[in-house]
Design an enzyme around this catalytic site. Structure first.
Site: not given
Length: 588
Positions: A347, A514-516
Site C-alpha cells: 500500500q 499491515t496491508h500486505t
C-alpha cells in the site's frame, strides 16, 4: 514422533476473520470443523478490558498483541541484488497473533473496492492502451467482478454492523455518500459516526472546491446493533484506541464481537490454540491435501487428517505454508514463470500535516475509522492520461487517535528533544491536524516472495524472503495525490503546511500499514494465478486459500471488507458447489 488424530471434515489454519467466517458457514452446513490457531485464545473481557486496553506502551510500543519475531520472522531486501536479512523487530507491518487475527487490532475502515479494480488490466488497457502501463507491471484481472461479490460485501457489512452512508443504491446516486462506489443493494446497516471538528472542516473545504466528501465507512459503530447471528455490538465511545488495540467496549467489529459468540456454541466446531501448523500434507498423488501437521505448545507433533483444508492465516504465512509444503510452482522472477510468491504488493500512504493558530481539534476524540473522505482521485476515477501513472487512492481527514506517545506533531525544524521540543508539542497538540492519502500499490515482476536460502525458523523450515520496493509509478502517484490533498488542507486555513509524499526506497523498519497482499493470487487461468475464481487451488482442489493472499494487486482502499466478502464468496462455492461434486470448480 508424529501422532495421528481422528479425521475431520474440515481443518482450518488460522482463526481470524476468514477462518471464523468459513468455520461458521461450514459448521452450519453440517460439517465437522477443526480450527488450528498459532496464537492464544483472545476475548474482550479477559484480554482487553477497559481497565487496561488503552495502554499505548503495552500495545503500540511493545507489540503485545502481535507475533514475536523470535517465534517466526522473515527476511527482507529491496531487490534481488541485495542479501536479505532477518526482520528482528516489526516495523512496516504487524503480523497478528491469536484468535481474531488482524480483526482484533485493525482500524475497522470498511471499504469496498471499485468495480474497475476487479478488471484492472482490461480496464486500463482499454482506456489508455497497453503501452501506457510500465513494461514490468504485472497487474491482472481477478477472475471475478464487483457484481459477483456485491451480495457477499453486503453479508460481511451486515455481520459487522458497518456505519456509513451509501453513495449508490441499485445504480441511483445518493446524496451524502460516495458517488464513485459500485452499486450496492441497500443502505449501510447503521448510520455514519458523528464527525469531530477536523473532518467537518476538511469536508467543508473539499465541498467548496467542488469535491463530494462523504463519511468513511466504519466498523466502529455509531450505535448499538444486533447482527443476523443475534450478536449485539455496542456504540463507539470515541476513545481513539483502535488500531494496535483490542476494543474493550465491544464496539469495534471483530470476530470476537460479531461471529465467535455464535460459532463456539456449535458442537461440530473445535478450536485448538497455541498450535502451529508446520505443513499441509498431500497424498501420494500430490494432487489432494490429506490434512495438516502441527506442533502444540508442549512441542508435540500431531497430524490432523481432513477432507478439506482451508488456509486462513495472515497473508505472508499462507504463502510460506504453500512454499514449504510444495504446493504450486514457485515463482521465478527471471523467467517470469510460476505462481507461488508472484505479485506481492503493499500500500502507498502519505500525509499532509497542518498547524493552526486559531483552531482547536481535540484529537483524543477519535476512532479508527472516523473521518470525511473524497474519492475523486482513487482508481481510475480521473483521467490518468496527462499524468504518466496509473492508480490512485482515497484521501481525507481520518481522526484515528490522539495517543500521547506517538501523536506529538511538531513543525519542521523543531528540535527532537529538550525544552524547545516540549514547548512545541504542548503548542501543537490541540492545534495541529494530519490529513492522509491511502493509495494503491500495483504488482511488478521483481516484487515477490520466495524461501530464503540461508535462514530457517525454529522448526528448521526456510524463512520466507520478501523482495520489494516502490516503483516510479507508485511514487508519482503519491506525489500527485499528496499535492491534491495539500490543496484541500490549505483551504482549511492553517498557519503552516507540510507535505509528506511517500518516497523510496521502501523501508521495512518504519510503520506504514499491515496491508500486505498477493503471493498466491486468484485469476482466470493457472499459468498466472495460484487460485481460481473461488479461491480454490488449481493444483490441489480440496485446498482453498483465503485473505489478501489472493489479491493480484492492491487497490487504493483498506482490504478487510473485500477479504470478508471473498471469504463468504468462497464459503458459498464450497457449500453449494464443491460439496455436491468435490473437485475443481473451474475446468481448464
Amino acid at each position: 514422533m508424529t501422532r495421528k488424530l481422528p479425521a475431520t471434515d474440515v481443518v482450518i489454519v488460522g482463526l481470524g476473520w476468514t477462518g471464523s467466517i468459513l468455520a461458521h458457514e461450514l459448521t452450519g452446513a453440517g460439517l465437522n470443523v477443526v480450527a488450528i490457531e498459532r496464537g492464544p485464545w483472545r476475548d474482550t473481557a479477559t484480554d482487553f478490558p477497559p481497565a487496561y486496553a488503552q495502554d499505548e506502551l503495552r500495545y503500540r510500543i511493545r507489540h503485545d498483541l502481535f507475533l514475536r519475531p523470535e517465534q517466526l520472522t522473515m527476511t527482507f531486501r529491496n531487490n534481488a541484488s541485495q542479501t536479505a536479512l532477518p526482520i528482528r523487530s516489526w516495523g512496516s507491518f504487524m503480523p497478528p497473533n491469536g484468535v481474531g487475527g488482524g480483526g482484533v487490532h485493525w482500524n475497522a475502515e470498511t471499504w469496498r473496492f471499485l468495480p474497475s479494480d476487479f478488471e484492472l488490466r482490461t480496464h486500463l488497457v482499454g482506456r489508455y492502451g497497453e503501452k501506457f502501463l510500465p513494461e514490468d507491471m504485472t497487474i491482472q484481472d481477478w477472475g471475478i467482478t464487483y457484481d459477483d461479490l456485491e451480495p457477499h460485501y453486503d453479508k460481511f457489512e451486515y455481520l459487522c454492523g458497518t456505519s456509513g452512508k451509501a453513495g449508490n443504491i441499485k445504480g441511483r446516486i445518493q446524496a451524502g455518500g460516495n458517488p464513485f462506489e459500485g452499486a450496492r443493494s441497500r443502505e449501510y446497516p447503521t448510520p455514519p459516526q458523528k464527525q469531530p471538528y477536523g473532518p467537518t472542516l476538511f469536508a467543508q473545504a473539499a465541498q467548496e472546491m467542488g469535491y463530494k466528501p462523504f463519511p468513511q465507512p466504519s466498523g466502529n459503530l455509531s450505535q448499538a446493533y444486533t447482527n443476523p447471528l443475534g450478536v449485539t455490538i455496542g456504540p463507539c465511545t470515541y476513545c481513539g484506541f483502535c488500531e494496535w488495540f483490542g476494543c474493550g467496549n465491544y464496539s469495534k467489529a471483530s470476530p470476537q464481537t460479531t461471529i465467535l459468540p455464535a460459532l463456539i456454541r456449535r458442537p461440530n466446531f473445535e478450536a485448538r490454540t497455541q498450535c502451529e501448523v508446520s505443513k499441509i500434507n498431500l497424498d501420494k498423488s500430490g494432487k489432494r491435501a490429506s490434512g495438516v501437521t502441527y506442533v502444540d505448545s508442549s512441542g508435540n507433533e500431531w497430524e490432523q487428517p481432513a477432507d478439506l483444508v482451508l488456509l486462513c492465516a495472515f497473508q505472508l504465512f499462507n504463502v510460506q505454508l504453500l512454499l514449504t509444503s510444495g504446493i504450486g510452482k514457485p515463482y521465478d522472477p527471471r523467467a517470469g514463470e510460476g505462481v507461488i510468491g508472484r505479485n506481492y504488493s503493499y500500500q502507498v500512504t502519505s500525509s499532509v500535516g497542518a498547524f493552526f493558530d486559531d483552531k482547536i481539534f481535540n484529537p483524543f476524540i477519535a476512532s479508527g475509522s472516523i473521518g470525511m473522505c473524497i474519492d475523486e482521485f482513487n482508481g481510475d476515477n480521473f483521467d490518468h492520461g496527462p499524468h504518466g501513472f496509473v492508480g490512485g487512492g482515497y484521501m481525507g481527514a481520518v481522526q484515528t487517535n490522539g495517543r500521547p506517545i506517538q501523536t506529538a506533531r511538531t513543525p519542521r525544524a523543531t528540535p527532537r528533544w529538550g525544552a524547545e521540543w516540549k514547548k512545541a508539542v504542548a503548542k501543537s497538540y490541540l492545534r495541529s491536524y494530519e490529513t492522509v492519502t491511502h493509495g494503491s500499490c500495483y504488482s511488478y515482476r521483481d516484487a515477490y516472495l520466495d524461501l530464503d536460502p540461508t535462514y530457517t525458523d525454529r522448526f528448521g523450515r526456510k524463512l520466507m524472503r520478501l523482495t520489494f520496493d516502490f516503483h516510479d509509478n507508485e511514487l508519482k502517484m503519491s506525489t500527485y495525490l499528496t499535492d491534491r490533498l495539500a490543496e484541500v488542507a490549505q483551504k482549511m486555513g492553517p498557519r503552516q503546511l507540510e507535505k509528506h509524499p511517500r518516497r523510496g526506497p521502501y523501508d521495512v523498519t518504519v510503520y506504514q500499514t499491515t496491508h500486505t497482499c498477493g503471493g498466491a493470487i486468484m485469476g482466470a487461468e493457472p499459468k498466472t494465478s495460484a487460485l481460481n475464481r473461488y479461491l480454490q487451488s488449481w493444483d490441489v482442489p480440496n485446498l482453498f486459500v483465503m485473505g489478501a493472499t489472493a489479491f493480484p494487486q492492491n487497490p487504493g482502499y483498506n482490504p478487510t471488507d473485500t477479504v470478508g466478502a471473498l471469504a463468504y464468496w468462497a464459503a458459498d462455492a464450497i457449500v453449494n458447489r464443491y460439496l455436491k461434486s468435490p473437485g475443481p470448480l473451474v475446468q481448464i
